[in-house]
Design a protein around this motif. Sequence first.
Motif, mmCIF file in Angstrom:
data_model
loop_
_atom_site.group_PDB
_atom_site.id
_atom_site.type_symbol
_atom_site.label_atom_id
_atom_site.label_comp_id
_atom_site.label_asym_id
_atom_site.label_seq_id
_atom_site.Cartn_x
_atom_site.Cartn_y
_atom_site.Cartn_z
ATOM 1 N N ALA A 40 0.833 -1.202 0.000
ATOM 2 C CA ALA A 40 0.000 0.000 0.000
ATOM 3 C C ALA A 40 0.867 1.251 0.000
ATOM 4 C CB ALA A 40 -0.910 -0.010 1.217
ATOM 5 N N SER A 41 0.405 2.282 -0.707
ATOM 6 C CA SER A 41 1.119 3.556 -0.751
ATOM 7 C C SER A 41 0.744 4.397 0.461
ATOM 8 C CB SER A 41 0.765 4.304 -2.036
ATOM 9 O OG SER A 41 1.081 3.528 -3.163
ATOM 10 N N PRO A 42 1.622 5.335 0.856
ATOM 11 C CA PRO A 42 1.287 6.222 1.980
ATOM 12 C C PRO A 42 0.024 7.032 1.672
ATOM 13 C CG PRO A 42 3.622 6.373 1.427
ATOM 14 C CD PRO A 42 2.986 5.569 0.341
ATOM 15 N N ILE A 43 -0.802 7.191 2.675
ATOM 16 C CA ILE A 43 -2.049 7.950 2.509
ATOM 17 C C ILE A 43 -1.784 9.419 2.810
ATOM 18 C CG2 ILE A 43 -4.397 8.263 3.381
ATOM 19 C CD1 ILE A 43 -4.394 5.279 4.059
ATOM 20 N N LYS A 44 -2.288 10.281 1.958
ATOM 21 C CA LYS A 44 -2.110 11.714 2.146
ATOM 22 C C LYS A 44 -3.363 12.320 2.770
ATOM 23 C CE LYS A 44 1.032 11.970 -1.793
ATOM 24 N NZ LYS A 44 1.277 12.531 -3.141
ATOM 25 N N LEU A 45 -3.132 13.408 3.511
ATOM 26 C CA LEU A 45 -4.226 14.011 4.270
ATOM 27 C C LEU A 45 -5.354 14.499 3.363
ATOM 28 C CD1 LEU A 45 -5.118 14.673 7.126
ATOM 29 C CD2 LEU A 45 -3.957 16.878 6.924
ATOM 30 N N HIS A 46 -5.008 15.078 2.223
ATOM 31 C CA HIS A 46 -6.062 15.597 1.341
ATOM 32 C C HIS A 46 -6.914 14.460 0.770
ATOM 33 C CE1 HIS A 46 -3.353 14.476 -1.991
ATOM 34 N NE2 HIS A 46 -4.408 14.601 -2.791
ATOM 35 N N GLN A 47 -6.313 13.258 0.643
ATOM 36 C CA GLN A 47 -7.077 12.098 0.183
ATOM 37 C C GLN A 47 -8.093 11.664 1.240
ATOM 38 O OE1 GLN A 47 -3.879 9.352 -0.547
ATOM 39 N NE2 GLN A 47 -3.467 10.131 -2.613
ATOM 40 N N LEU A 48 -7.654 11.688 2.482
ATOM 41 C CA LEU A 48 -8.566 11.338 3.577
ATOM 42 C C LEU A 48 -9.735 12.306 3.633
ATOM 43 C CD1 LEU A 48 -6.522 10.342 6.766
ATOM 44 C CD2 LEU A 48 -7.891 8.888 5.291
ATOM 45 N N ARG A 49 -9.438 13.599 3.536
ATOM 46 C CA ARG A 49 -10.491 14.614 3.601
ATOM 47 C C ARG A 49 -11.463 14.458 2.431
ATOM 48 N NH1 ARG A 49 -6.314 18.889 5.552
ATOM 49 N NH2 ARG A 49 -6.759 18.996 7.782
ATOM 50 N N ALA A 50 -10.917 14.182 1.260
ATOM 51 C CA ALA A 50 -11.767 13.992 0.086
ATOM 52 C C ALA A 50 -12.685 12.796 0.279
ATOM 53 C CB ALA A 50 -10.898 13.799 -1.160
ATOM 54 N N PHE A 51 -12.128 11.686 0.736
ATOM 55 C CA PHE A 51 -12.918 10.460 0.935
ATOM 56 C C PHE A 51 -14.013 10.651 1.975
ATOM 57 C CE2 PHE A 51 -13.367 6.703 3.712
ATOM 58 C CZ PHE A 51 -14.091 5.893 2.845
ATOM 59 N N VAL A 52 -13.665 11.245 3.107
ATOM 60 C CA VAL A 52 -14.641 11.423 4.189
ATOM 61 C C VAL A 52 -15.761 12.360 3.755
ATOM 62 C CG1 VAL A 52 -14.967 12.419 6.492
ATOM 63 C CG2 VAL A 52 -13.060 10.856 6.064
ATOM 64 N N GLU A 53 -15.426 13.436 3.061
ATOM 65 C CA GLU A 53 -16.469 14.385 2.672
ATOM 66 C C GLU A 53 -17.377 13.824 1.585
ATOM 67 O OE1 GLU A 53 -18.452 16.940 4.073
ATOM 68 O OE2 GLU A 53 -16.389 17.124 4.783
ATOM 69 N N VAL A 54 -16.815 13.077 0.640
ATOM 70 C CA VAL A 54 -17.650 12.435 -0.382
ATOM 71 C C VAL A 54 -18.606 11.448 0.276
ATOM 72 C CG1 VAL A 54 -17.647 10.839 -2.347
ATOM 73 C CG2 VAL A 54 -16.034 12.747 -2.282
ATOM 74 N N THR A 55 -18.113 10.717 1.270
ATOM 75 C CA THR A 55 -18.963 9.763 1.993
ATOM 76 C C THR A 55 -20.094 10.485 2.706
ATOM 77 O OG1 THR A 55 -17.075 8.285 2.339
ATOM 78 C CG2 THR A 55 -19.010 7.956 3.750
ATOM 79 N N ARG A 56 -19.772 11.555 3.385
ATOM 80 C CA ARG A 56 -20.789 12.279 4.151
ATOM 81 C C ARG A 56 -21.809 12.970 3.245
ATOM 82 N NH1 ARG A 56 -16.674 14.863 8.698
ATOM 83 N NH2 ARG A 56 -16.712 13.066 10.110
#
Length: 301
Positions: A2-18
């Motif tokens: 697995a590649s390192p996860i970047k903070l902007h990716q986390l924010r994008a994923f969480v907001e799309v989910t919400r």
Amino acid sequence: MASPIKLHQLRAFVEVTRQGSIRAAARLLSLSQPALTKAIKELEEGLGARLFIRHRQGVQLTECGEAFFRHASLILEELRAAQEDIQQRLGNIGGRVSIGVGASVARTIMPEVITRFHRAYPHVKVRVLEGQLVSMIPELRQGELDFTINTYYHASFDNELLYEKLMEKEYRVVGRCGHPCAGARTLQELMQCDWTLPTPRGSYYKQLVDLFVSLGVMPTVSVTCETFMSSTSLLAKSDFLSILPRDVIEDPILGQQLMAFDLDLPLPRATFYLIQRKETALTPMSAHLANLFRQHCRASA
């Protein structure tokens, strides 16, 4: 690997989910849809797993997506809390506090405590969620609620939370002033009446159901009122009965409309706790608000 996860990716994923869609999340984050789509794609490639199923109406989490969301949203909330903690310790008073309260706490204790807190820290935003503990478990787990003041009934999530006893409240059977059964002295005499109670989801009202079963009685709950306002409004303008805290009935306004029945067998007292997630320290502002609740409860005891 697995590649390192970047903070902007986390924010994008969480907001799309919400938000349930890339378009809505992009608007909220002030990003273009292609940029957000790219961040999600890079995250999925890095994890080696598909997180969303895309369809016309928006997006839906896969099984892997649901598991990842629980971790991702908690990470972001912990990061926000950590940043606010540092700023508050440096004297930059701001940020936000998010709490939950039971309905009777919202009616009696909460207004004075929140007013005191706001006067001391006018720049801190406060969010108050009302309801039973079980409805707040998801937000407590995800770090979206700092703590709640509530009753609880033993459940599977006990090991996830810390429970600090604050106070006990006396509950009474309640109806409108001049109710036809005002002279009743036992629960059995009231079983033919119409009742309204909230759903007994792991709270004091679950304890009441156990009491009814032990006494061999069970009221017919024709109407379920999940909020304090809907319950008291129905009681004041009908012959429905309910069970509410005594201090709520002693309110100067409600006391003109509602009365507590003087029954021979008192109802069990409800124990209220300050409840928070284990292994998570409160920020200075959250801790200060929790202390105000403690002080108020001690003074009222």
